[in-house]
Design a protein around this motif. Structure first.
Motif, PDB file in Angstrom:
ATOM      1  N   VAL A  87      -4.691   2.362  -1.351  1.00  0.00           N
ATOM      2  CA  VAL A  87      -4.588   1.635  -2.616  1.00  0.00           C
ATOM      3  C   VAL A  87      -3.264   0.879  -2.659  1.00  0.00           C
ATOM      4  N   THR A  88      -3.312  -0.329  -3.186  1.00  0.00           N
ATOM      5  CA  THR A  88      -2.079  -1.099  -3.367  1.00  0.00           C
ATOM      6  C   THR A  88      -1.475  -0.762  -4.733  1.00  0.00           C
ATOM      7  N   ILE A  89      -0.227  -1.117  -4.904  1.00  0.00           N
ATOM      8  CA  ILE A  89       0.422  -0.907  -6.190  1.00  0.00           C
ATOM      9  C   ILE A  89      -0.325  -1.677  -7.281  1.00  0.00           C
ATOM     10  N   GLY A  90      -0.737  -2.886  -6.981  1.00  0.00           N
ATOM     11  CA  GLY A  90      -1.489  -3.681  -7.957  1.00  0.00           C
ATOM     12  C   GLY A  90      -2.798  -3.022  -8.364  1.00  0.00           C
ATOM     13  N   GLN A  91      -3.504  -2.432  -7.390  1.00  0.00           N
ATOM     14  CA  GLN A  91      -4.757  -1.737  -7.705  1.00  0.00           C
ATOM     15  C   GLN A  91      -4.502  -0.503  -8.560  1.00  0.00           C
ATOM     16  N   LEU A  92      -3.419   0.213  -8.256  1.00  0.00           N
ATOM     17  CA  LEU A  92      -3.076   1.381  -9.060  1.00  0.00           C
ATOM     18  C   LEU A  92      -2.725   0.970 -10.485  1.00  0.00           C
TER      19      LEU A  92
ATOM     20  N   LYS B  92       0.848  -1.194   0.000  1.00  0.00           N
ATOM     21  CA  LYS B  92       0.000   0.000   0.000  1.00  0.00           C
ATOM     22  C   LYS B  92       0.881   1.241   0.000  1.00  0.00           C
ATOM     23  N   PHE B  93       0.429   2.254  -0.728  1.00  0.00           N
ATOM     24  CA  PHE B  93       1.224   3.473  -0.857  1.00  0.00           C
ATOM     25  C   PHE B  93       1.489   4.143   0.481  1.00  0.00           C
ATOM     26  N   ASP B  94       0.523   4.113   1.381  1.00  0.00           N
ATOM     27  CA  ASP B  94       0.731   4.779   2.668  1.00  0.00           C
ATOM     28  C   ASP B  94       1.732   4.040   3.553  1.00  0.00           C
ATOM     29  N   LYS B  95       2.170   2.861   3.153  1.00  0.00           N
ATOM     30  CA  LYS B  95       3.168   2.097   3.912  1.00  0.00           C
ATOM     31  C   LYS B  95       4.558   2.154   3.278  1.00  0.00           C
ATOM     32  N   LEU B  96       4.705   2.863   2.161  1.00  0.00           N
ATOM     33  CA  LEU B  96       5.974   2.879   1.432  1.00  0.00           C
ATOM     34  C   LEU B  96       6.933   3.966   1.897  1.00  0.00           C
ATOM     35  N   GLU B  97       6.540   4.744   2.888  1.00  0.00           N
ATOM     36  CA  GLU B  97       7.398   5.790   3.444  1.00  0.00           C
ATOM     37  C   GLU B  97       7.848   6.797   2.392  1.00  0.00           C
ATOM     38  N   ILE B  98       6.888   7.251   1.579  1.00  0.00           N
ATOM     39  CA  ILE B  98       7.160   8.354   0.660  1.00  0.00           C
ATOM     40  C   ILE B  98       6.303   9.532   1.089  1.00  0.00           C
ATOM     41  N   ASP B  99       6.849  10.725   0.940  1.00  0.00           N
ATOM     42  CA  ASP B  99       6.103  11.894   1.396  1.00  0.00           C
ATOM     43  C   ASP B  99       5.172  12.412   0.304  1.00  0.00           C
ATOM     44  N   SER B 100       4.418  13.445   0.646  1.00  0.00           N
ATOM     45  CA  SER B 100       3.405  13.943  -0.288  1.00  0.00           C
ATOM     46  C   SER B 100       4.027  14.511  -1.564  1.00  0.00           C
ATOM     47  N   LEU B 101       5.217  15.078  -1.467  1.00  0.00           N
ATOM     48  CA  LEU B 101       5.885  15.582  -2.663  1.00  0.00           C
ATOM     49  C   LEU B 101       6.274  14.429  -3.588  1.00  0.00           C
ATOM     50  N   ASP B 102       6.736  13.319  -2.996  1.00  0.00           N
ATOM     51  CA  ASP B 102       7.069  12.136  -3.793  1.00  0.00           C
ATOM     52  C   ASP B 102       5.825  11.579  -4.483  1.00  0.00           C
ATOM     53  N   VAL B 103       4.707  11.565  -3.759  1.00  0.00           N
ATOM     54  CA  VAL B 103       3.449  11.091  -4.351  1.00  0.00           C
ATOM     55  C   VAL B 103       3.049  12.001  -5.509  1.00  0.00           C
ATOM     56  N   ALA B 104       3.218  13.304  -5.329  1.00  0.00           N
ATOM     57  CA  ALA B 104       2.894  14.247  -6.404  1.00  0.00           C
ATOM     58  C   ALA B 104       3.761  13.978  -7.629  1.00  0.00           C
TER      59      ALA B 104
ATOM     60  N   GLN C 115      -1.279   9.242 -19.453  1.00  0.00           N
ATOM     61  CA  GLN C 115      -2.451  10.099 -19.638  1.00  0.00           C
ATOM     62  C   GLN C 115      -3.634   9.671 -18.760  1.00  0.00           C
ATOM     63  N   VAL C 116      -3.321   9.262 -17.542  1.00  0.00           N
ATOM     64  CA  VAL C 116      -4.346   8.857 -16.579  1.00  0.00           C
ATOM     65  C   VAL C 116      -4.138   9.691 -15.333  1.00  0.00           C
ATOM     66  N   GLU C 117      -5.201  10.362 -14.900  1.00  0.00           N
ATOM     67  CA  GLU C 117      -5.095  11.186 -13.705  1.00  0.00           C
ATOM     68  C   GLU C 117      -5.846  10.528 -12.552  1.00  0.00           C
ATOM     69  N   ILE C 118      -5.135  10.323 -11.467  1.00  0.00           N
ATOM     70  CA  ILE C 118      -5.724   9.727 -10.263  1.00  0.00           C
ATOM     71  C   ILE C 118      -5.432  10.681  -9.115  1.00  0.00           C
ATOM     72  N   PRO C 119      -6.475  11.181  -8.462  1.00  0.00           N
ATOM     73  CA  PRO C 119      -6.259  12.111  -7.353  1.00  0.00           C
ATOM     74  C   PRO C 119      -5.419  11.477  -6.246  1.00  0.00           C
ATOM     75  N   ARG C 120      -4.458  12.260  -5.724  1.00  0.00           N
ATOM     76  CA  ARG C 120      -3.593  11.741  -4.663  1.00  0.00           C
ATOM     77  C   ARG C 120      -4.396  11.253  -3.464  1.00  0.00           C
ATOM     78  N   SER C 121      -5.519  11.894  -3.195  1.00  0.00           N
ATOM     79  CA  SER C 121      -6.336  11.504  -2.039  1.00  0.00           C
ATOM     80  C   SER C 121      -6.845  10.078  -2.164  1.00  0.00           C
ATOM     81  N   GLU C 122      -6.926   9.557  -3.378  1.00  0.00           N
ATOM     82  CA  GLU C 122      -7.417   8.200  -3.591  1.00  0.00           C
ATOM     83  C   GLU C 122      -6.333   7.138  -3.406  1.00  0.00           C
ATOM     84  N   LEU C 123      -5.101   7.550  -3.150  1.00  0.00           N
ATOM     85  CA  LEU C 123      -4.008   6.591  -3.013  1.00  0.00           C
ATOM     86  C   LEU C 123      -3.820   6.071  -1.591  1.00  0.00           C
TER      87      LEU C 123
END
Length: 85
Positions: free
Chosen positions: A70-75, A36-48, A59-67
């Motif tokens: 979410v698992t890497i597989g789901q993304l 899961k993204f919230d367990k990967l120890e990356i900050d909000s700037l890295d997510v951006a 060409q796919v936009e996914i709001p950061r709030s939805e991550l």
């Protein structure tokens, strides 16, 4: 990385996400389809940065709030589905 004529497959997306996450400092063995993204120890700037790469390359936009839960597989599945439209 992929040209517009290349099919966007789960393997292509997963490899690109893996490379980007490693560049952001995530340990390679922490990256799996179930991670899961919230367990990967990356900050909000890295997510951006990661989401900017997704938009630019697939060409796919996914709001950061939805991550948050979410698992890497789901993304990967969302990017492939979004890119095929």
């Amino acid at each position: 990385m992929s040209s517009p004529s290349s099919p966007i497959t789960a393997a292509v997306v997963e490899e690109r996400l893996r490379a980007e996450l490693i560049d952001l400092g995530v340990e390679e063995d922490a990256i799996s389809p179930d991670a899961k993204f919230d367990k990967l120890e990356i900050d909000s700037l890295d997510v951006a940065d990661l989401m900017a790469m997704v938009v630019k390359e697939f060409q796919v936009e996914i709001p950061r709030s939805e991550l948050a839960d979410v698992t890497i597989g789901q993304l990967v599945a969302r990017i492939v589905a979004g890119a095929s439209h």
